[in-house]
Design a protein around this motif. Structure first.
Motif, PDB file in Angstrom:
ATOM      1  N   TYR A  71      31.889  42.270  51.599  1.00  0.00           N
ATOM      2  CA  TYR A  71      32.791  41.914  52.718  1.00  0.00           C
ATOM      3  C   TYR A  71      33.975  41.515  52.621  1.00  0.00           C
ATOM      4  N   ALA A  72      33.873  40.529  52.266  1.00  0.00           N
ATOM      5  CA  ALA A  72      34.770  39.396  51.757  1.00  0.00           C
ATOM      6  C   ALA A  72      35.743  39.755  50.161  1.00  0.00           C
ATOM      7  N   THR A  73      34.578  39.776  49.966  1.00  0.00           N
ATOM      8  CA  THR A  73      34.428  39.908  47.713  1.00  0.00           C
ATOM      9  C   THR A  73      35.240  40.970  47.382  1.00  0.00           C
ATOM     10  N   LEU A  74      35.151  42.213  48.166  1.00  0.00           N
ATOM     11  CA  LEU A  74      35.990  44.153  47.630  1.00  0.00           C
ATOM     12  C   LEU A  74      36.876  43.663  48.686  1.00  0.00           C
ATOM     13  N   GLY A  75      37.296  42.674  49.616  1.00  0.00           N
ATOM     14  CA  GLY A  75      38.250  43.263  49.937  1.00  0.00           C
ATOM     15  C   GLY A  75      39.996  42.278  49.313  1.00  0.00           C
ATOM     16  N   ILE A  76      39.382  41.417  48.658  1.00  0.00           N
ATOM     17  CA  ILE A  76      41.190  40.956  47.301  1.00  0.00           C
ATOM     18  C   ILE A  76      41.166  42.173  45.845  1.00  0.00           C
ATOM     19  N   PRO A  77      39.425  42.818  45.580  1.00  0.00           N
ATOM     20  CA  PRO A  77      40.616  44.360  44.798  1.00  0.00           C
ATOM     21  C   PRO A  77      41.418  44.660  45.508  1.00  0.00           C
ATOM     22  N   ILE A  78      40.731  45.524  46.954  1.00  0.00           N
ATOM     23  CA  ILE A  78      41.110  46.451  47.578  1.00  0.00           C
ATOM     24  C   ILE A  78      42.825  45.818  48.081  1.00  0.00           C
ATOM     25  N   ALA A  79      42.656  45.035  48.206  1.00  0.00           N
ATOM     26  CA  ALA A  79      44.048  44.081  48.621  1.00  0.00           C
ATOM     27  C   ALA A  79      44.427  44.543  47.344  1.00  0.00           C
ATOM     28  N   LEU A  80      44.917  44.165  46.327  1.00  0.00           N
ATOM     29  CA  LEU A  80      45.378  44.283  44.794  1.00  0.00           C
ATOM     30  C   LEU A  80      46.339  45.992  44.898  1.00  0.00           C
ATOM     31  N   ALA A 224      45.067  36.193  37.789  1.00  0.00           N
ATOM     32  CA  ALA A 224      46.577  35.939  37.514  1.00  0.00           C
ATOM     33  C   ALA A 224      47.023  35.442  39.316  1.00  0.00           C
ATOM     34  N   VAL A 225      47.003  37.265  39.487  1.00  0.00           N
ATOM     35  CA  VAL A 225      48.297  37.369  41.000  1.00  0.00           C
ATOM     36  C   VAL A 225      46.798  36.744  42.298  1.00  0.00           C
ATOM     37  N   VAL A 226      45.615  37.367  41.703  1.00  0.00           N
ATOM     38  CA  VAL A 226      45.027  36.867  43.128  1.00  0.00           C
ATOM     39  C   VAL A 226      44.601  35.111  42.917  1.00  0.00           C
ATOM     40  N   LYS A 227      44.553  34.721  42.130  1.00  0.00           N
ATOM     41  CA  LYS A 227      44.758  32.664  41.773  1.00  0.00           C
ATOM     42  C   LYS A 227      46.437  32.668  42.425  1.00  0.00           C
ATOM     43  N   ASP A 228      47.951  33.888  42.598  1.00  0.00           N
ATOM     44  CA  ASP A 228      48.640  33.045  42.786  1.00  0.00           C
ATOM     45  C   ASP A 228      48.847  33.578  43.962  1.00  0.00           C
ATOM     46  N   GLY A 229      47.823  33.880  45.268  1.00  0.00           N
ATOM     47  CA  GLY A 229      47.324  34.619  46.066  1.00  0.00           C
ATOM     48  C   GLY A 229      46.424  32.905  46.712  1.00  0.00           C
ATOM     49  N   PHE A 230      45.574  32.987  46.274  1.00  0.00           N
ATOM     50  CA  PHE A 230      44.986  31.439  46.410  1.00  0.00           C
ATOM     51  C   PHE A 230      46.361  30.421  46.933  1.00  0.00           C
ATOM     52  N   SER A 231      47.309  30.573  45.221  1.00  0.00           N
ATOM     53  CA  SER A 231      47.607  29.284  45.647  1.00  0.00           C
ATOM     54  C   SER A 231      48.894  29.298  46.586  1.00  0.00           C
ATOM     55  N   HIS A 232      49.279  30.331  47.125  1.00  0.00           N
ATOM     56  CA  HIS A 232      50.127  29.969  48.680  1.00  0.00           C
ATOM     57  C   HIS A 232      49.571  30.163  49.589  1.00  0.00           C
ATOM     58  N   LEU A 233      48.219  29.560  49.667  1.00  0.00           N
ATOM     59  CA  LEU A 233      48.246  29.795  51.448  1.00  0.00           C
ATOM     60  C   LEU A 233      47.617  27.943  50.809  1.00  0.00           C
ATOM     61  N   TRP A 234      47.247  27.550  49.612  1.00  0.00           N
ATOM     62  CA  TRP A 234      46.604  26.555  49.894  1.00  0.00           C
ATOM     63  C   TRP A 234      47.648  25.527  49.585  1.00  0.00           C
ATOM     64  N   ALA A 380      47.352  38.131  50.523  1.00  0.00           N
ATOM     65  CA  ALA A 380      47.609  37.057  51.640  1.00  0.00           C
ATOM     66  C   ALA A 380      46.709  37.389  52.730  1.00  0.00           C
ATOM     67  N   SER A 381      46.656  38.600  52.772  1.00  0.00           N
ATOM     68  CA  SER A 381      45.371  38.455  54.159  1.00  0.00           C
ATOM     69  C   SER A 381      43.706  38.444  53.509  1.00  0.00           C
ATOM     70  N   ALA A 382      43.851  39.405  52.778  1.00  0.00           N
ATOM     71  CA  ALA A 382      42.227  39.837  51.967  1.00  0.00           C
ATOM     72  C   ALA A 382      41.965  37.962  51.699  1.00  0.00           C
ATOM     73  N   VAL A 383      42.704  37.389  51.053  1.00  0.00           N
ATOM     74  CA  VAL A 383      42.694  36.225  51.024  1.00  0.00           C
ATOM     75  C   VAL A 383      42.197  34.734  52.193  1.00  0.00           C
ATOM     76  N   MET A 384      42.549  35.446  53.201  1.00  0.00           N
ATOM     77  CA  MET A 384      42.782  34.479  54.497  1.00  0.00           C
ATOM     78  C   MET A 384      40.918  34.842  54.299  1.00  0.00           C
ATOM     79  N   LEU A 385      41.025  37.235  54.294  1.00  0.00           N
ATOM     80  CA  LEU A 385      39.854  36.708  55.069  1.00  0.00           C
ATOM     81  C   LEU A 385      38.282  36.865  53.851  1.00  0.00           C
ATOM     82  N   PHE A 386      39.087  36.439  52.813  1.00  0.00           N
ATOM     83  CA  PHE A 386      37.671  36.182  52.447  1.00  0.00           C
ATOM     84  C   PHE A 386      36.828  34.664  52.478  1.00  0.00           C
ATOM     85  N   ILE A 387      37.896  33.800  52.383  1.00  0.00           N
ATOM     86  CA  ILE A 387      37.785  32.508  53.172  1.00  0.00           C
ATOM     87  C   ILE A 387      37.445  32.519  54.377  1.00  0.00           C
ATOM     88  N   ILE A 388      37.246  33.202  55.510  1.00  0.00           N
ATOM     89  CA  ILE A 388      37.053  32.739  57.078  1.00  0.00           C
ATOM     90  C   ILE A 388      35.532  33.813  56.946  1.00  0.00           C
TER      91      ILE A 388
END
Length: 453
Positions: A71-80, A224-234, A380-388
């Motif tokens: 659920y969490a891992t696939l949420g990121i490519p689906i969010a892209l 790179a885009v995904v890393k940017d998403g994590f970077s933004h939240l951090w 951003a939502s997917a990255v947050m959901l991945f973590i939580i």
């Protein structure tokens, strides 16, 4: 539905209030369906454990990690995909997948078959929440966003209520397998409603801006885009603390949702039907009211001081702890009479737990969306959901199950092992509250620096 449309098949330039309410209602139904299918295992723990000969650790795996990793891992490519494609269609496909896989859970004959079906549910649900968050943010302006997200968050509480009530009584009458069929199959109809009645909103519309499209040429660019998403939240201080707070809250909450019914059955001798009747209205109605009030209160107080965007949640978490202590540690539940009917003190204690515990979702989701550029909101939502979800949904139920087994086997706690596992986990609410207080201070500093919050 909408006030104006552009070319054929294109999204309207602006939405009428009636359409916005309708679209939000349908998205709430989708979110409700996901939480029915996700959490129904909680009310069915005891019969599934008995029929498939499972341990608490295995139940924790089925309700947590087996679902959460995919659920969490696939949420990121689906969010892209959602940040560049049609979010409405993605949501429709997702609902159809998780609903079908939920029904398949009813055919499981052993641990591994059930695990495979639960993984399928997780794969389907990965495609719902990030695009839904993004669509809502593009329909509601920042000053209404916490309330809109709070309404969307009602799906959590409606879903748990329906899962517990319908799943519990169907299991009582017809068996746990029938419960999976009853809650899973109606989702196919909902997928069609989403696909053929909702409209894809223009990105950035509610913020009065046209987002710049971030092109992804290859896998390296996607990373790179995904890393940017994590970077933004951090690196954005308010979002860092919000994600920490909501992760801890989810760790406690998912552990409680999955294991709460088993606790009432083992410790207080309730039947599945009695637990369903007790928890369903409290979680669904009282919890739903708490989610709505939390969002509305946040929008109102934050107009005067931006720190209340997170402080409402922080104070709610502090206030709920005494009730949690009483709920888990009290053994004898006296009753009193109200309007001629006996009412257990158990109900009275659980009402504030359900009400205050629901405050966090709307404000948390709204802050993440508001502090993120429109073109990156689904990510951003997917990255947050991945973590939580990896930590909260994945390891929350698993942690409670492992601690319960350890206390029962190694320390001879017997049926009391689950009580103490849940109590210890629930105390993490205080840690979560600290992060929400810190998020408020960070929001104030950000607003002084000119960052919109």
């Amino acid at each position: 539905m909408a006030e104006a449309a552009t070319a054929k098949g294109a999204a309207p330039a602006a939405f009428s209030p009636a359409y916005r309410r309708y679209a939000l209602f349908v998205l709430v139904l989708g979110y409700t369906s996901s939480h029915v299918d996700r959490n129904i295992v909680g009310i069915l723990v005891e019969p599934i454990k008995r029929d498939l000969l499972l341990s608490d650790t295995q139940i924790g795996f089925l309700s947590g990690i087996a679902f959460a990793v995919f659920y969490a891992t696939l949420g990121i490519p689906i969010a892209l995909w959602a940040d560049r494609g049609n979010r409405r269609n993605i949501i429709a496909y997702a609902i159809a997948i998780w609903s079908g896989m939920t029904a398949l859970c009813g055919f499981a004959q052993n641990f591994w078959q059930m695990a495979a079906a639960r993984i399928g549910v997780g794969i389907g649900e990965a495609g719902s929440t990030p695009p839904s968050h993004s669509m809502i943010a593009d329909m509601y302006p920042p000053e209404e966003r916490a309330s809109a997200m709070a309404v969307y968050s009602l799906g959590v509480y409606f879903g748990v209520m329906i899962g517990f009530l319908v799943g519990g009584w169907v299991a009582e009458w017809y068996g746990w397998r029938a419960a999976f069929f009853v809650v899973g199959l109606p989702g196919i109809l909902l997928a069609l409603i989403v696909r053929y009645t909702l409209v894809e909103p223009p990105r950035g519309q509610a913020d009065g801006m046209a987002p710049a499209q971030v092109e992804i040429a290859d896998f390296k660019a996607a990373v790179a885009v995904v890393k940017d998403g994590f970077s933004h939240l951090w690196h954005t201080a308010p979002t860092r603390h919000v994600v920490a707070g909501v992760t801890l809250t989810s760790f406690v909450g998912y552990g409680g949702v999955i294991w709460g019914p088993a606790f009432l059955i083992r410790t207080h001798g309730m039947s599945i039907g009695e637990v369903s009747s007790f928890l369903a209205p409290l979680v669904g109605i009282v919890g739903g009211l708490g989610a709505y009030v939390g969002g509305r209160l946040t929008d109102r107080l934050a107009k005067k001081d931006v720190r209340w965007n997170s402080w409402v949640v922080a104070w709610a978490k502090v206030a709920v702890v005494p009730f949690i202590i009483v709920f888990y540690l009290m053994d004898n539940w006296p009753a009193f009479y109200a309007f001629g009917y006996p009412v257990s003190i158990l109900w009275v204690v659980y009402v504030p737990i359900a009400f205050l515990g629901a405050f966090y979702l709307g404000p948390s989701f709204a802050m993440i969306q508001t502090l993120t550029p429109p073109a990156k909101r689904a990510l951003a939502s997917a990255v947050m959901l991945f973590i939580i979800n990896i930590i909260g949904l994945g390891f929350g139920p698993q942690f409670v199950g492992i601690v319960s087994d350890v206390l029962r086997v190694n320390f001879d706690f017997g049926n009391e092992s689950l009580r103490w596992a849940l109590f210890g986990t629930a105390m993490l609410n205080l840690w979560a509250a600290a992060h929400y207080f810190l998020a408020g201070h960070a929001l104030k500093a950000s607003s002084k620096a000119g960052i919109r919050a």
